[in-house]
Design a protein around this motif. Structure first.
Motif, PDB file in Angstrom:
ATOM      1  N   HIS A 112      44.681  38.112   8.848  1.00  0.00           N
ATOM      2  CA  HIS A 112      43.399  38.817   8.779  1.00  0.00           C
ATOM      3  C   HIS A 112      42.986  39.426  10.127  1.00  0.00           C
ATOM      4  O   HIS A 112      42.459  40.540  10.195  1.00  0.00           O
ATOM      5  N   HIS A 116      42.454  43.397  10.973  1.00  0.00           N
ATOM      6  CA  HIS A 116      41.265  44.021  11.577  1.00  0.00           C
ATOM      7  C   HIS A 116      41.681  45.062  12.618  1.00  0.00           C
ATOM      8  O   HIS A 116      41.096  46.138  12.698  1.00  0.00           O
ATOM      9  N   ASP A 320      34.987  43.238   6.569  1.00  0.00           N
ATOM     10  CA  ASP A 320      36.131  42.796   5.770  1.00  0.00           C
ATOM     11  C   ASP A 320      36.397  43.726   4.587  1.00  0.00           C
ATOM     12  O   ASP A 320      35.482  44.089   3.847  1.00  0.00           O
TER      13      ASP A 320
HETATM   14 ZN    ZN Z   1      37.066  39.709   9.151  1.00  0.00          ZN
END
Ligand code: ZN
Ligand code: KG4
Length: 358
Positions: A112, A116, A320
């Motif tokens: 993750h 990003h 996100d």
């Molecule tokens: Zn995040």
């Protein structure tokens, strides 16, 4: 031509997306659970997991419909493996495993944090990442869970230069908003409240910058610390409320929030530009939820020196989403690096030694 389906469920956003050839976002469906968690003043992991459970299927359908593709046409399923909240991650991971197994597609596990960074290259990054002239790249990831500086070399090797020693930048904004009774999540509401406020009225601390007569230990040159700023805010609020007979007028609130936001932004920008100079980087990447912040974006636009290219993630790709997961996953796909059906999630960021997209 390859189509990657991305699935994201690491925190309080459920997301599904379809990305073509690593960069072209055909769809990016996101369902925020903010309203569900707001009453608790923060994310409740079990609640997040249950919400993902019901949100994933409709989001998958939405992502496929918007992209105009069927599950049969998808080439692989990329999913966030970690870091994040374990109960939340497990739901997305299991969902992706089921899809991969059921449709006979390869499964790709994506970090993750790295996703990003990759978000800054969606739509615009084609040709940049392949070009050795783009390196070294310095990435600032600022979100609710991370505040880190990563140095990326042209051969894909990466090194974390520094990170927060306590709270992440987003956490510092979220906690401040909670303390001031402004609600959750703090980042957007702090930005709004700060508009028109005097950011120079109050001087909040700039930890680990070597100011206020304190020498900065060399090992903390690229580290951050935000918990002291939050404590300073607590004392400031008490003091000012006392001075004003228990009330906190609107203008005082605005100036307080603007000054606090300024302290956070100032440290982030200063440290990033310092590292950019020290390592003579060719590009600066700014991504993660806090990179939505208008003041931070403007500051980087103004202060990034000539000769250094600024890769500022588009706002919609900062918080996100699954497009960053699908896009990043494509780089694994083209190398044929797939995950087995028995992979597990992980909660904490492992040491990063290379990035998959170079
Ligand atoms: Zn995040
Ligand atoms: O990347 P993200 O969606 O989730 C994590 O991986 O943590 O980031 C969420 C964080 C929250 O702390 C939120 O307050 C912050 O990003 N944020 C902002 C803004 N929009 C979201 N911070 C400052 N200004 C904003 N406009």
């Amino acid at each position: 031509m390859s189509l990657i389906l991305g699935i994201e469920s690491s925190c309080d956003e459920t997301a599904a997306a379809v990305v073509r050839d690593g960069y072209e976002v055909l769809s990016s469906a996101v369902a925020s659970q903010i309203a569900k968690h707001a009453a608790h003043g923060g994310v409740v992991p079990e609640l997040a997991a249950r919400e993902h459970l019901t949100a994933l299927n409709p989001l998958l359908e939405e992502a496929l419909r918007t992209a105009g593709v069927t599950m049969q046409e998808v080439d692989a399923v990329a999913v966030t493996q970690g870091p994040g909240l374990i109960p939340a991650l497990l739901v997305g991971l299991n969902f992706a495993k089921g899809l991969a197994l059921g449709y006979g597609k390869p499964l790709i596990a994506v970090n993750h944090f790295i996703a990003h960074i990759y978000a800054a290259f969606l739509e615009s990054g084609h040709g940049v990442l392949e070009n050795p002239e783009s390196y070294p790249l310095l990435a600032l990831v600022v979100s609710g869970g991370h505040t880190s500086l990563l140095l990326i070399a042209a051969n894909g090797e990466a090194r974390q230069l520094g990170c927060t020693l306590d709270d992440a930048a987003g956490e510092a904004l979220d906690k401040a908003a909670k303390l001031l009774g402004l609600g959750y999540p703090g980042g957007p509401v702090m930005q709004k409240t700060a508009e028109g406020g005097d950011a120079g009225r109050f001087e909040f601390p700039r930890p680990l910058t070597g100011g206020a007569g304190k020498a900065l230990a060399p090992e903390h040159r690229y580290d951050f610390s935000f918990s002291g700023v939050k404590t300073a805010l607590l004392y400031h609020v008490r003091r000012e409320a006392e001075r004003n007979g228990g009330v906190f007028p609107e203008s005082l609130l605005k100036d307080t929030v603007a000054s606090y936001q300024e302290a956070v932004v100032d440290v982030l920008v200063r440290k990033t530009l310092q590292a950019a100079r020290d390592f003579q980087v060719r590009g600066i990447v700014v991504s993660g939820g806090v990179a939505c912040n208008a003041v931070l974006r403007e500051r980087f636009r103004q202060q990034t020196p000539e000769g250094i290219r600024l890769h500022l993630a588009e706002r919609r790709h900062c918080t996100d989403n699954a497009a960053m997961v699908a896009g990043c996953g494509w780089h694994f796909f083209r190398r044929g690096e797939f995950a087995g059906p028995d992979i597990d999630s992980f909660a904490r960021l492992p040491q990063i030694t290379r990035v998959p997209f170079v």
